[in-house]
Design a protein around this motif. Structure first.
Motif, PDB file in Angstrom:
ATOM      1  N   ALA A  25       0.849  -1.198   0.000  1.00 12.96           N
ATOM      2  CA  ALA A  25       0.000   0.000   0.000  1.00 12.96           C
ATOM      3  C   ALA A  25       0.884   1.246   0.000  1.00 12.96           C
ATOM      4  CB  ALA A  25      -0.909  -0.003   1.230  1.00 12.96           C
ATOM      5  N   HIS A  40      -3.490   2.647   0.831  1.00  9.88           N
ATOM      6  CA  HIS A  40      -4.092   2.165   2.076  1.00  9.88           C
ATOM      7  C   HIS A  40      -5.618   2.083   1.975  1.00  9.88           C
ATOM      8  CE1 HIS A  40      -0.067   3.198   3.451  1.00  9.88           C
ATOM      9  NE2 HIS A  40      -0.307   2.519   4.579  1.00  9.88           N
ATOM     10  N   ILE A  54      -6.643  -1.564   0.738  1.00  4.74           N
ATOM     11  CA  ILE A  54      -6.140  -2.785   1.387  1.00  4.74           C
ATOM     12  C   ILE A  54      -7.228  -3.855   1.456  1.00  4.74           C
ATOM     13  CG2 ILE A  54      -5.361  -3.757   3.584  1.00  4.74           C
ATOM     14  CD1 ILE A  54      -3.699  -1.208   4.006  1.00  4.74           C
ATOM     15  N   CYS A  70       2.327  -2.066   4.624  1.00  4.97           N
ATOM     16  CA  CYS A  70       1.696  -0.751   4.744  1.00  4.97           C
ATOM     17  C   CYS A  70       2.379   0.094   5.815  1.00  4.97           C
ATOM     18  CB  CYS A  70       0.207  -0.906   5.081  1.00  4.97           C
ATOM     19  SG  CYS A  70      -0.094  -1.935   6.530  1.00  4.97           S
ATOM     20  N   GLN A 107       4.035  -3.694   8.904  1.00  2.00           N
ATOM     21  CA  GLN A 107       4.099  -2.235   8.958  1.00  2.00           C
ATOM     22  C   GLN A 107       5.534  -1.777   8.715  1.00  2.00           C
ATOM     23  OE1 GLN A 107       2.999  -0.505  12.736  1.00  2.00           O
ATOM     24  NE2 GLN A 107       2.601   1.518  11.845  1.00  2.00           N
TER      25      GLN A 107
END
Length: 488
Positions: free
Chosen positions: A42, A51, A54, A67, A82
């Motif tokens: 993303a 995002h 997703i 992301c 993350q």
């Protein structure tokens, strides 16, 4: 197919939810093409934030999501990773997925407002003539030796770029020369690549619609040099006052080139004509087929790069002197009317001035210079009046027209350009939004011995209007109109 933890190697991770020893079929950052077994990255873009898509990617079968912000609703069977910077992660992951292709060849990137395409093309042709299997990634086209692969962006996205480099490795390429646009550098499309060297040509006001400030534009270019490894080389044009700025904090070996100042590599223009350039390079007088003072810089950059890549100087100069470039840069359109018709890609004030100044230096003064020029739509508006003023300063007649108006009205773009026309020169300017009609008018004004410059599109073979591209080739139109008008 690859293992997720392997393609996450060297990615800066903040948190992980789920397993990383899972297989993934492909990496995607466009949710529309995510398939079962893919990993979705993303990325926060200028127009769209990945995002927001997703959940769609997961619905389509993504087994992992990379992301910057973990979503509130997570799927229990999906791995969420993350990272600090998804765009940078995408570049590193692409490099890992394609097994580090840039480490298996010497990759040299060229950045700058003007001269990127010509310098890259010169280097590609030079190293092919020196006997290397050579790749090229440029605005005009991508190439593996003589095999042409159409280009969609100046610098492809990280996935396309690594796939292309991998294909070049498979074809036996050992040298690759690529354009590095400021957009690509800022968007981390080159993250994860290992460069053998980087070249800075120059910088003038351009792309401020994207970078917002000139300082941001400079920083984007400089990032290329900041990220160079210590075993690479940096080569910068010190006749541009920002050349030395690029070398600040640069870990690579520092090299300079110049036509005016003391530098590692220096050249002097001896003769500049419509037939070519005579330069003194490394105390040797050499005749080149390129035209124009600005091409002296491109030739010197190519020579210096070959030298830094440890090629024999005399052999390099011999091969460079034999290279012809017909890529819409000061390209002459043959005709029987005795008119010098030139098509050039110049679409920035600096590039336009370089071309017109070259024409001014080689003209006799007894002929007219007729310039057809426009500015692209939905791009930097500040350059529009400047382009018109430069055209007026060097030309006897100026026709302001369309150049990929995109979603803007051509008349509005021309009105912006018109603001730069000096009051004393209004009579020499004609506004004609239809580009074909504008070229036709210039051809009808021209007499034997005159010089026509059609600027802005060069190698492009399309006109972009309201989101649609239709075929339009300046060279074809110039040729058609000169034959139509002067062969009656």
């Amino acid at each position: 197919m690859a293992i997720l933890k392997d393609i996450l190697y060297k990615v800066k991770l903040v948190s992980i939810s789920g397993a990383t020893d899972i297989s993934v079929d492909a990496i995607q950052f466009d949710s529309r093409i995510v398939g079962s077994g893919d990993v979705f990255v993303a990325v926060k873009g200028t127009q769209v934030d990945g995002h927001d898509y997703i959940s769609k990617a997961v619905e389509q079968g993504a087994v992992a999501v990379i992301c910057e912000d973990i979503p509130h609703n997570i799927h229990p069977e999906v791995t969420y990773v993350q990272t600090e910077d998804s765009a940078k992660a995408l570049g590193i992951m692409a490099d890992n997925y394609y097994d580090h292709p840039s480490e298996k060849l010497k990759l040299v990137a060229v950045t700058g407002t003007n001269g990127k395409t010509t310098t890259v093309s010169l280097l590609h042709k030079l190293f092919m003539s020196l006997g290397y299997h050579t790749g090229m990634i440029s605005t005009v086209q991508n190439q593996i030796d003589d095999l042409v692969i159409p280009a969609t962006h100046t610098t492809p996205d990280a996935l396309q770029l690594n796939a292309l480099l991998s294909k070049m490795v498979d074809h036996g390429c050992t040298m690759v020369f690529m354009e590095a646009s400021s957009h690509a550098i800022a968007q981390e499309r080159m993250a994860g690549l290992k460069l053998a060297g980087a070249i800075f040509t120059n910088i003038t006001h351009e792309h401020l619609d994207y970078h917002k400030t000139f300082d941001n534009y400079i920083k984007a270019k400089k990032k290329l040099f900041d990220d160079l490894p210590s075993d690479a080389f940096a080569l910068v044009n010190v006749d541009d006052k920002r050349g030395m700025v690029m070398l600040q904090n640069c870990k690579a070996s520092k090299n300079t080139y110049s036509l005016k100042m003391m530098a590692t590599y220096k050249a002097k223009v001896l003769n500049n004509s419509l037939q070519g350039l005579e330069l003194t390079v490394d105390q040797k007088d050499v005749w080149f087929r390129q035209i124009g003072y600005f091409n002296a810089y491109n030739l010197l950059a190519a020579y210096a790069t070959a030298n830094l890549l440890e090629e024999d100087s005399e052999e390099v100069l011999m091969h460079l002197s034999q290279i012809e470039l017909n890529n819409g840069r000061f390209e002459q359109v043959p005709n029987k009317a005795g008119i010098t018709a030139i098509v050039d890609y110049a679409h920035t004030p600096d590039a336009l001035e370089n071309v017109l100044n070259t024409i001014d230096n080689i003209r006799t003064g007894n002929e007219q210079v007729l310039t057809v020029v426009g500015c692209g739509g939905n791009r930097d508006t500040e350059k529009r009046p400047v382009m018109a003023e430069i055209a007026c300063r060097y030309s006897d007649r100026v026709i302001l027209t369309s150049d990929n108006p995109r979603y803007e009205e051509p008349e509005a773009i021309i009105a912006d350009m018109q603001k730069g026309v000096p009051i004393s020169q209004i009579r020499k300017v004609t506004n004609l939004p239809d580009r074909k009609e504008a070229i036709k008018l210039a051809c009808s004004f021209a007499q034997k011995g005159d010089i026509i410059l059609v600027a802005g599109k060069g190698h492009e073979t399309y006109q972009e209007i309201k989101g649609e591209r239709s075929h339009f080739d300046d060279k074809e139109v110039v040729n058609e109109m000169l034959n139509l008008i002067h062969n009656k």
